[in-house]
Write a protein that holds these residues in place. Structure first.
Motif, PDB file in Angstrom:
ATOM      1  N   GLY A  91       3.744   1.530  -1.661  1.00 48.22           N
ATOM      2  CA  GLY A  91       4.455   0.263  -0.825  1.00 48.22           C
ATOM      3  C   GLY A  91       4.483  -0.960  -1.629  1.00 48.22           C
ATOM      4  O   GLY A  91       4.315  -1.069  -2.812  1.00 48.22           O
ATOM      5  N   LEU A  92       4.435  -2.159  -0.701  1.00 49.91           N
ATOM      6  CA  LEU A  92       4.352  -3.197  -1.428  1.00 49.91           C
ATOM      7  C   LEU A  92       3.060  -3.637  -2.133  1.00 49.91           C
ATOM      8  O   LEU A  92       3.262  -3.692  -3.526  1.00 49.91           O
ATOM      9  CB  LEU A  92       4.500  -4.399  -0.143  1.00 49.91           C
ATOM     10  CG  LEU A  92       4.103  -5.703  -0.756  1.00 49.91           C
ATOM     11  CD1 LEU A  92       5.106  -6.520  -1.449  1.00 49.91           C
ATOM     12  CD2 LEU A  92       4.144  -6.728   0.642  1.00 49.91           C
ATOM     13  N   VAL A  93       2.068  -3.330  -1.505  1.00 50.64           N
ATOM     14  CA  VAL A  93       0.694  -3.709  -2.404  1.00 50.64           C
ATOM     15  C   VAL A  93       0.592  -2.915  -3.546  1.00 50.64           C
ATOM     16  O   VAL A  93       0.078  -3.150  -4.483  1.00 50.64           O
ATOM     17  CB  VAL A  93      -0.408  -3.675  -1.327  1.00 50.64           C
ATOM     18  CG1 VAL A  93      -1.706  -4.095  -2.032  1.00 50.64           C
ATOM     19  CG2 VAL A  93       0.011  -4.925  -0.193  1.00 50.64           C
ATOM     20  N   LEU A  95       1.482   7.545 -10.023  1.00 50.87           N
ATOM     21  CA  LEU A  95       1.907   7.114  -8.904  1.00 50.87           C
ATOM     22  C   LEU A  95       1.886   8.330  -7.810  1.00 50.87           C
ATOM     23  O   LEU A  95       2.347   9.387  -8.360  1.00 50.87           O
ATOM     24  CB  LEU A  95       3.283   6.562  -8.916  1.00 50.87           C
ATOM     25  CG  LEU A  95       3.553   5.335  -9.789  1.00 50.87           C
ATOM     26  CD1 LEU A  95       5.158   5.085 -10.060  1.00 50.87           C
ATOM     27  CD2 LEU A  95       2.603   4.216  -9.376  1.00 50.87           C
ATOM     28  N   THR A  96       1.427   8.321  -6.794  1.00 53.86           N
ATOM     29  CA  THR A  96       1.152   9.150  -5.887  1.00 53.86           C
ATOM     30  C   THR A  96       1.693   8.601  -4.401  1.00 53.86           C
ATOM     31  O   THR A  96       1.379   7.501  -3.991  1.00 53.86           O
ATOM     32  CB  THR A  96      -0.164   9.732  -5.560  1.00 53.86           C
ATOM     33  OG1 THR A  96      -0.680  10.238  -6.867  1.00 53.86           O
ATOM     34  CG2 THR A  96      -0.309  10.972  -4.807  1.00 53.86           C
ATOM     35  N   ASP A  97       2.584   9.402  -3.737  1.00 55.19           N
ATOM     36  CA  ASP A  97       2.751   8.900  -2.615  1.00 55.19           C
ATOM     37  C   ASP A  97       3.212  10.168  -1.563  1.00 55.19           C
ATOM     38  O   ASP A  97       3.906  11.081  -2.127  1.00 55.19           O
ATOM     39  CB  ASP A  97       3.993   7.896  -2.560  1.00 55.19           C
ATOM     40  CG  ASP A  97       4.234   6.893  -1.069  1.00 55.19           C
ATOM     41  OD1 ASP A  97       3.897   5.856  -1.170  1.00 55.19           O
ATOM     42  OD2 ASP A  97       4.361   7.755  -0.004  1.00 55.19           O
ATOM     43  N   VAL A  98       3.248  10.127  -0.415  1.00 55.62           N
ATOM     44  CA  VAL A  98       3.871  11.249   0.494  1.00 55.62           C
ATOM     45  C   VAL A  98       5.389  11.144   0.440  1.00 55.62           C
ATOM     46  O   VAL A  98       6.110  12.158   0.723  1.00 55.62           O
ATOM     47  CB  VAL A  98       3.282  10.970   2.012  1.00 55.62           C
ATOM     48  CG1 VAL A  98       2.115  11.538   2.109  1.00 55.62           C
ATOM     49  CG2 VAL A  98       3.668   9.864   2.635  1.00 55.62           C
ATOM     50  N   SER A  99       6.062   9.879   0.109  1.00 59.51           N
ATOM     51  CA  SER A  99       7.163   9.683   0.033  1.00 59.51           C
ATOM     52  C   SER A  99       7.789   9.779  -1.461  1.00 59.51           C
ATOM     53  O   SER A  99       7.555   8.925  -2.435  1.00 59.51           O
ATOM     54  CB  SER A  99       7.750   8.491   0.503  1.00 59.51           C
ATOM     55  OG  SER A  99       8.959   7.983   0.259  1.00 59.51           O
ATOM     56  N   ALA A 114      -3.895   2.770  -1.339  1.00 62.12           N
ATOM     57  CA  ALA A 114      -3.024   1.808  -0.847  1.00 62.12           C
ATOM     58  C   ALA A 114      -2.141   2.535   0.433  1.00 62.12           C
ATOM     59  O   ALA A 114      -1.054   2.412   0.492  1.00 62.12           O
ATOM     60  CB  ALA A 114      -2.297   0.962  -1.911  1.00 62.12           C
ATOM     61  N   VAL A 115      -2.935   2.976   1.413  1.00 66.15           N
ATOM     62  CA  VAL A 115      -2.056   3.458   2.502  1.00 66.15           C
ATOM     63  C   VAL A 115      -2.339   2.843   3.760  1.00 66.15           C
ATOM     64  O   VAL A 115      -3.186   1.902   3.769  1.00 66.15           O
ATOM     65  CB  VAL A 115      -2.462   5.034   2.617  1.00 66.15           C
ATOM     66  CG1 VAL A 115      -2.029   5.916   1.396  1.00 66.15           C
ATOM     67  CG2 VAL A 115      -3.974   5.417   3.039  1.00 66.15           C
TER      68      VAL A 115
END
Length: 360
Positions: free
Chosen positions: A18-20, A37-41, A69-70
């Motif tokens: 996200g932003l941060v 980079l890792t993200d559920v999205s 950063a979640v």
């Protein structure tokens, strides 16, 4: 005792783009550090990658540092997952520190817990998502580093190093101390803005036409994601309730003073507000200096702001802050230039000599 910083050499994994998270990734890339980079999205990962924030993590990667950063509701489980998945140092950048720390200490063993050090960069925006990110988001901003009693000094040093690598100024605090501080300086201001902004919903447009810069300043941060703030406030409920109780007491005093026409009591409330603004640290953390606003009428068409800033620069007066207020009734805006009190007249004289309409 403050532990000397150790700059991350990488790879640094960012969990949550996200932003941060994306801003941290961009700051790390600015410093030449490899970022995963890792993200559920998957869409967020693609967007952040496209911005140059790093590349998607693959199974063979072994990060040196993991930055979680979640949203607050997921912090504890993601920190534990990162600690148990490998041997990296793990930090998070959530705005609450006590709750995720308690979760971690009950879910992992002491060796894994030693690799966890919480942190919290004091920077953000009412905007969200990777497209709102910036490598300079943290430049000059405070960044709380929150080690616990069992944290390894080397882990603390690495998290401090991350803050410095991102351009921030690390400040070491205990978890409970941090949560009390942000309740007063971040969570309460947001809730106050929400309450003021909420009184504008449904107001007739004719009344809103009277809106000035003051209402925009007070309500700006109220536009942030409600679901995120719902999580933040509930996670820090004890500290938030304490400061809300203080505000309720002052509100009762204010209501009574207005109702009874008690101008002395009203003055005391207003003067306390002035003292509060003076207590906020100034630029670079220095004490605040007397400042004056210089107002300039600026035609609302391309190039005028650039011309104003060029003319202000020619005065060699340092501009401390800028605000723009648009007059809905005229094709002109009003720019407020905040400058040192002792230099304001020189700025006025310079701008007026170049044809600007000004006042103080």
């Amino acid at each position: 005792m403050t532990v000397p910083s150790a700059a991350p050499t990488g790879p640094v994994e960012i969990v949550g783009t996200g932003l941060v998270g994306t801003s941290i990734a961009l700051a790390c890339r600015r410093a030449g550090v490899e970022v995963l980079l890792t993200d559920v999205s998957s869409e967020h990962v693609r967007t952040a990658s496209g911005l140059g924030a790093g590349r998607p993590r693959v199974a063979a990667d072994r990060p040196q540092l993991v930055v979680v950063a979640v949203p607050p509701d997921r912090l504890g489980e993601e920190i534990v997952s990162a600690l148990t998945a490998g041997d990296a140092v793990v930090t998070d950048v959530g705005s609450i520190k006590s709750q995720p720390l308690a979760h971690v200490l009950t879910a992992v063993d002491e060796h894994e817990a030693a690799r966890y050090v919480g942190s919290h960069p004091m920077a953000g925006s009412e905007r969200s998502g990777p497209l709102a990110a910036s490598a300079s988001l943290f430049d000059g901003r405070p960044w709380a580093v929150v080690p616990h009693a069992a944290a390894a000094p080397s882990a603390t040093a690495l998290v401090r190093g991350l803050a410095e690598l991102c351009g921030a100024v690390p400040l070491e605090l205990e978890a409970a101390e941090h949560d009390r501080a942000v309740a007063r300086t971040s969570h309460l201001p947001h809730l106050a803005a929400v309450l003021v902004a909420g009184r504008l919903a449904g107001v007739p447009p004719r009344d809103l036409a009277l809106s000035g810069q003051g209402v925009r300043d007070v309500t700006r941060i109220a536009g942030s994601d409600p679901s995120l703030w719902e999580q933040i406030v509930t996670a820090n409920a004890p500290a938030v309730l304490e400061v809300l109780g203080e505000v309720r007491e002052q509100l009762d005093v204010l209501i009574a003073a207005v109702d009874a026409g008690e101008r002395t009591a009203l003055h005391d409330v207003l003067a306390r507000g002035v003292r509060g603004t003076q207590a906020i640290p100034g630029k670079h953390g220095a004490p605040t200096r007397p400042m004056v606003s210089v107002f300039v009428a600026v035609p609302d068409h391309p190039g005028e702001l650039a011309r104003l800033f060029a003319d202000a620069g020619a005065s060699e007066v340092n501009i401390e802050d800028v605000r723009i207020d648009h007059d809905p009734g005229r094709e002109v805006g009003q720019v407020e230039l905040l400058v040192d009190e002792g230099r304001s007249q020189h700025l006025l004289d310079t701008l007026e000599s170049r044809g600007w309409l000004t006042h103080r």
